[in-house]
Design a protein around this motif. Structure first.
Motif, PDB file in Angstrom:
ATOM      1  N   HIS A 143      22.554  -8.846  32.660  1.00  0.00           N
ATOM      2  CA  HIS A 143      22.654  -9.492  31.360  1.00  0.00           C
ATOM      3  C   HIS A 143      21.279  -9.399  30.679  1.00  0.00           C
ATOM      4  N   ALA A 144      21.293  -9.546  29.384  1.00  0.00           N
ATOM      5  CA  ALA A 144      20.036  -9.485  28.606  1.00  0.00           C
ATOM      6  C   ALA A 144      20.073 -10.524  27.499  1.00  0.00           C
ATOM      7  N   VAL A 145      18.883 -10.899  27.068  1.00  0.00           N
ATOM      8  CA  VAL A 145      18.727 -11.846  25.962  1.00  0.00           C
ATOM      9  C   VAL A 145      18.088 -11.110  24.795  1.00  0.00           C
ATOM     10  N   TYR A 146      18.738 -11.237  23.614  1.00  0.00           N
ATOM     11  CA  TYR A 146      18.171 -10.692  22.380  1.00  0.00           C
ATOM     12  C   TYR A 146      17.697 -11.867  21.535  1.00  0.00           C
ATOM     13  N   ALA A 147      16.397 -11.879  21.228  1.00  0.00           N
ATOM     14  CA  ALA A 147      15.839 -12.933  20.366  1.00  0.00           C
ATOM     15  C   ALA A 147      15.162 -12.259  19.173  1.00  0.00           C
ATOM     16  N   GLY A 148      15.611 -12.611  17.989  1.00  0.00           N
ATOM     17  CA  GLY A 148      15.065 -11.966  16.788  1.00  0.00           C
ATOM     18  C   GLY A 148      14.878 -12.914  15.626  1.00  0.00           C
ATOM     19  N   ARG A 149      14.182 -12.431  14.663  1.00  0.00           N
ATOM     20  CA  ARG A 149      13.993 -13.151  13.408  1.00  0.00           C
ATOM     21  C   ARG A 149      14.059 -12.156  12.257  1.00  0.00           C
ATOM     22  N   ALA A 150      14.636 -12.601  11.158  1.00  0.00           N
ATOM     23  CA  ALA A 150      14.715 -11.722   9.979  1.00  0.00           C
ATOM     24  C   ALA A 150      13.318 -11.498   9.386  1.00  0.00           C
ATOM     25  N   GLU A 151      13.117 -10.299   8.870  1.00  0.00           N
ATOM     26  CA  GLU A 151      11.832  -9.997   8.234  1.00  0.00           C
ATOM     27  C   GLU A 151      11.588 -10.932   7.070  1.00  0.00           C
ATOM     28  N   PRO A 152      10.330 -11.322   6.852  1.00  0.00           N
ATOM     29  CA  PRO A 152      10.028 -12.155   5.687  1.00  0.00           C
ATOM     30  C   PRO A 152      10.400 -11.426   4.394  1.00  0.00           C
ATOM     31  N   GLY A 153      10.669 -12.208   3.362  1.00  0.00           N
ATOM     32  CA  GLY A 153      11.033 -11.600   2.079  1.00  0.00           C
ATOM     33  C   GLY A 153       9.953 -10.690   1.517  1.00  0.00           C
ATOM     34  N   LEU A 154       8.693 -10.962   1.875  1.00  0.00           N
ATOM     35  CA  LEU A 154       7.595 -10.121   1.393  1.00  0.00           C
ATOM     36  C   LEU A 154       7.762  -8.674   1.832  1.00  0.00           C
ATOM     37  N   LEU A 155       8.302  -8.509   3.076  1.00  0.00           N
ATOM     38  CA  LEU A 155       8.501  -7.154   3.589  1.00  0.00           C
ATOM     39  C   LEU A 155       9.885  -6.616   3.255  1.00  0.00           C
ATOM     40  N   ALA A 156      10.879  -7.510   3.303  1.00  0.00           N
ATOM     41  CA  ALA A 156      12.248  -7.035   3.128  1.00  0.00           C
ATOM     42  C   ALA A 156      12.530  -6.571   1.709  1.00  0.00           C
ATOM     43  N   THR A 157      11.904  -7.201   0.723  1.00  0.00           N
ATOM     44  CA  THR A 157      12.185  -6.861  -0.682  1.00  0.00           C
ATOM     45  C   THR A 157      11.137  -5.913  -1.273  1.00  0.00           C
ATOM     46  N   HIS A 158      10.256  -5.382  -0.449  1.00  0.00           N
ATOM     47  CA  HIS A 158       9.209  -4.441  -0.885  1.00  0.00           C
ATOM     48  C   HIS A 158       8.247  -5.071  -1.909  1.00  0.00           C
ATOM     49  N   ARG A 159       8.196  -6.416  -1.884  1.00  0.00           N
ATOM     50  CA  ARG A 159       7.223  -7.053  -2.768  1.00  0.00           C
ATOM     51  C   ARG A 159       5.787  -6.753  -2.337  1.00  0.00           C
ATOM     52  N   LEU A 160       5.597  -6.552  -1.044  1.00  0.00           N
ATOM     53  CA  LEU A 160       4.254  -6.208  -0.567  1.00  0.00           C
ATOM     54  C   LEU A 160       3.776  -4.912  -1.209  1.00  0.00           C
ATOM     55  N   GLU A 161       4.626  -3.883  -1.214  1.00  0.00           N
ATOM     56  CA  GLU A 161       4.236  -2.619  -1.832  1.00  0.00           C
ATOM     57  C   GLU A 161       4.005  -2.792  -3.329  1.00  0.00           C
ATOM     58  N   LEU A 162       4.850  -3.641  -3.952  1.00  0.00           N
ATOM     59  CA  LEU A 162       4.686  -3.866  -5.393  1.00  0.00           C
ATOM     60  C   LEU A 162       3.345  -4.526  -5.687  1.00  0.00           C
ATOM     61  N   PHE A 163       2.997  -5.552  -4.906  1.00  0.00           N
ATOM     62  CA  PHE A 163       1.718  -6.238  -5.120  1.00  0.00           C
ATOM     63  C   PHE A 163       0.541  -5.295  -4.874  1.00  0.00           C
ATOM     64  N   ILE A 164       0.656  -4.483  -3.816  1.00  0.00           N
ATOM     65  CA  ILE A 164      -0.438  -3.529  -3.538  1.00  0.00           C
ATOM     66  C   ILE A 164      -0.547  -2.505  -4.653  1.00  0.00           C
ATOM     67  N   ALA A 165       0.599  -2.001  -5.169  1.00  0.00           N
ATOM     68  CA  ALA A 165       0.565  -1.022  -6.261  1.00  0.00           C
ATOM     69  C   ALA A 165      -0.059  -1.619  -7.517  1.00  0.00           C
ATOM     70  N   ILE A 166       0.319  -2.892  -7.814  1.00  0.00           N
ATOM     71  CA  ILE A 166      -0.288  -3.558  -8.979  1.00  0.00           C
ATOM     72  C   ILE A 166      -1.786  -3.705  -8.773  1.00  0.00           C
ATOM     73  N   GLY A 167      -2.202  -4.077  -7.560  1.00  0.00           N
ATOM     74  CA  GLY A 167      -3.633  -4.201  -7.285  1.00  0.00           C
ATOM     75  C   GLY A 167      -4.362  -2.875  -7.417  1.00  0.00           C
ATOM     76  N   VAL A 168      -3.717  -1.798  -6.916  1.00  0.00           N
ATOM     77  CA  VAL A 168      -4.333  -0.465  -7.024  1.00  0.00           C
ATOM     78  C   VAL A 168      -4.500  -0.069  -8.490  1.00  0.00           C
ATOM     79  N   LEU A 169      -3.469  -0.299  -9.299  1.00  0.00           N
ATOM     80  CA  LEU A 169      -3.554   0.058 -10.715  1.00  0.00           C
ATOM     81  C   LEU A 169      -4.599  -0.777 -11.442  1.00  0.00           C
ATOM     82  N   MET A 170      -4.664  -2.064 -11.126  1.00  0.00           N
ATOM     83  CA  MET A 170      -5.648  -2.925 -11.792  1.00  0.00           C
ATOM     84  C   MET A 170      -7.072  -2.529 -11.399  1.00  0.00           C
ATOM     85  N   MET A 171      -7.271  -2.254 -10.115  1.00  0.00           N
ATOM     86  CA  MET A 171      -8.604  -1.836  -9.685  1.00  0.00           C
ATOM     87  C   MET A 171      -8.961  -0.472 -10.267  1.00  0.00           C
ATOM     88  N   THR A 172      -7.990   0.429 -10.362  1.00  0.00           N
ATOM     89  CA  THR A 172      -8.249   1.734 -10.988  1.00  0.00           C
ATOM     90  C   THR A 172      -8.611   1.572 -12.447  1.00  0.00           C
TER      91      THR A 172
END
Length: 461
Positions: A143-172
């Motif tokens: 037998h085995a045990v599976y223990a998991g958690r859903a990814e945070p919304g920051l990663l699941a909705t690609h908001r992290l990439e959006l924030f980084i892209a906005i930061g890159v554009l602003m710094m540029t």
């Protein structure tokens, strides 16, 4: 071939290049930052899910299998070897197994990320139950045990990439703006120089470009430009003065020649044609002499330093003195033991000595002395006659073009007045000087030229 979309302004080109480079660099940094943040969050979730799974497995003892953890965020499942869910936490109840395949014997602990279609990704840990516990509760079936958690919304909705892209554009954008301002501030003196240069014309060469402080390239450019304008102003003034004097000198003989020819045409019976021709020939000879002297002056002014070569002044002084067989005798005295060598144009220097000797013989009473020696880093050639000399107030005037003193006009009526002026120009072209100095009797012309080593040092500066 220039690109059609390439900006013309250096400021715009620099800003564009800065924008492109900063965008590339910041994009790479942003990509690395995104991977680092994702890896850090996933590592934290793996640790948490592993803790939940191992704690539940550790609670499986003689008292039986405890209830699954009740945390609202925890997705916990107990599955058999055929990957069927035996029991699960409230959040994972009624769902298919969190992952597959079933963990093997060799790798009892596995970290996985599962992303079901249309659902949020789950970060989980799959832990195989110990064989002792499997025999105790399930007759040895794994037998085995599976223990998991859903990814945070920051990663699941690609908001992290959006924030980084906005930061890159602003710094540029910020870096591009800073580059634009810095380049504009750097090029501001260049614009001021350009605006001032557009105001300068041949009619008015008195204006100068603004000189910024410091020793950078723009300051050096401004100083070099002003130095060039100074030389150009002096050259234009000399040309204007020279042209006015030449036109004045040529106007008189040409006007006389025209008058004589017109009289010969109007009064043919009263005019001797042969006398008119002889007079015209003399006039044209004078004009030709003036033009020849003018060409010589032009050659001296435009001669390049590359035409210069080592010249021994002792040798040319003796040669020029030996060539003066007519008139009063010329004596040469050498006061230097190791010779006197300069860097110059041999033909032009011979011309200087010839003019000085001709002038000295013209005004001397009994002899002309030529003394060749040294004084510090300079070679010194002195031409001394025993004539009436030159008044102090006329010692600079004699070097002006077409200036002829009364005694000079009497002794040489056909002279052009350009000989001494040509000598002064030649001395200046060789970085030397020619002047009239005090003498107990007669005129004392002193020519000073840099010696060979000193002249080469000046050319390399």
């Amino acid at each position: 071939m220039p690109l059609p979309l390439r900006p013309r302004s250096i400021q715009a080109q620099t800003a564009l290049m800065s924008a492109v480079l900063s965008l590339i660099v910041l994009t790479v940094i942003g990509f690395g930052l995104d991977l680092a943040i994702r890896s850090r969050i996933h590592s934290h979730l793996f640790i948490e899910t592993q803790r939940v799974a191992t704690d539940w497995i550790a609670g499986m003892g003689p008292n039986g299998v405890p209830e699954p953890p009740a945390g609202h965020a925890d997705l916990v499942q107990l599955v058999d070897s055929r990957n069927r869910v035996i029991t699960a936490s409230r959040a994972a109840s009624g769902h298919a197994p969190l992952t597959s395949p079933f963990p093997g014997d060799e790798d009892r602990l596995q970290y996985r990320i599962e992303c079901p279609d249309g659902d949020r990704c789950v970060v989980l840990t799959a832990v195989r139950v110990l064989p002792v516990q499997s025999r105790l509760f399930w007759g040895g079936e794994p037998h085995a045990v599976y223990a998991g958690r859903a990814e945070p919304g920051l990663l699941a909705t690609h908001r992290l990439e959006l924030f980084i892209a906005i930061g890159v554009l602003m710094m540029t954008a910020g870096w591009t703006w800073a580059s634009w301002r810095a380049t504009g501030r750097t090029l501001r003196p260049v614009r001021e120089i350009r605006e001032k240069v557009t105001e300068i014309s041949v009619r008015d060469l008195s204006l100068r470009v603004p000189q910024p402080p410091g020793r950078d390239e723009i300051a050096e450019l401004a100083r070099a430009s002003n130095s060039f304008l100074d030389r150009l102003d002096v050259s234009v003034r000399q040309q204007r003065h020279f042209a006015s004097m030449v036109s004045h000198e040529l106007r008189t003989p040409l006007a006389g020649l025209r008058t004589q020819l017109e009289e010969a045409l109007l009064y043919r019976e009263e005019t001797d044609p042969y006398e008119t021709i002889r007079t015209a020939v003399r006039t044209t000879e004078r004009c030709q002499a003036i033009i020849d002297e003018m060409l010589t002056v032009a050659r001296v002014r435009t001669s390049a330093a590359a035409e210069h070569e080592p010249v021994d002044l002792v040798t040319i002084a003796r040669e020029e003195a030996a060539a003066r067989t007519n008139g009063v005798p010329v004596h040469v005295r050498v006061e230097a033991e190791n010779g006197v060598t300069v860097l110059g144009n041999r033909v032009q220097l011979c011309g200087v000595l010839t003019n000085l000797l001709v002038n000295a013989q013209r005004h001397a009473c009994s002899k002309v002395d030529v003394i060749v020696g040294r004084s510090g880093d300079d070679a010194v050639v002195t031409v001394l006659d025993d004539g009436d000399g030159i008044a102090p107030e006329d010692r600079e005037r004699v070097f002006e073009p077409f200036v002829r003193l009364k005694d000079g006009r009497r002794r040489d009526p056909k002279g052009t007045g350009l000989g001494l002026a040509l000598c002064r120009l030649t001395a200046d072209a060789h970085h030397g000087t020619l002047s009239v100095e005090d003498s107990p009797r007669g005129a004392r012309f002193v020519l000073r030229l840099p010696l060979l080593a000193s002249a080469r040092a000046q050319l390399t500066r």
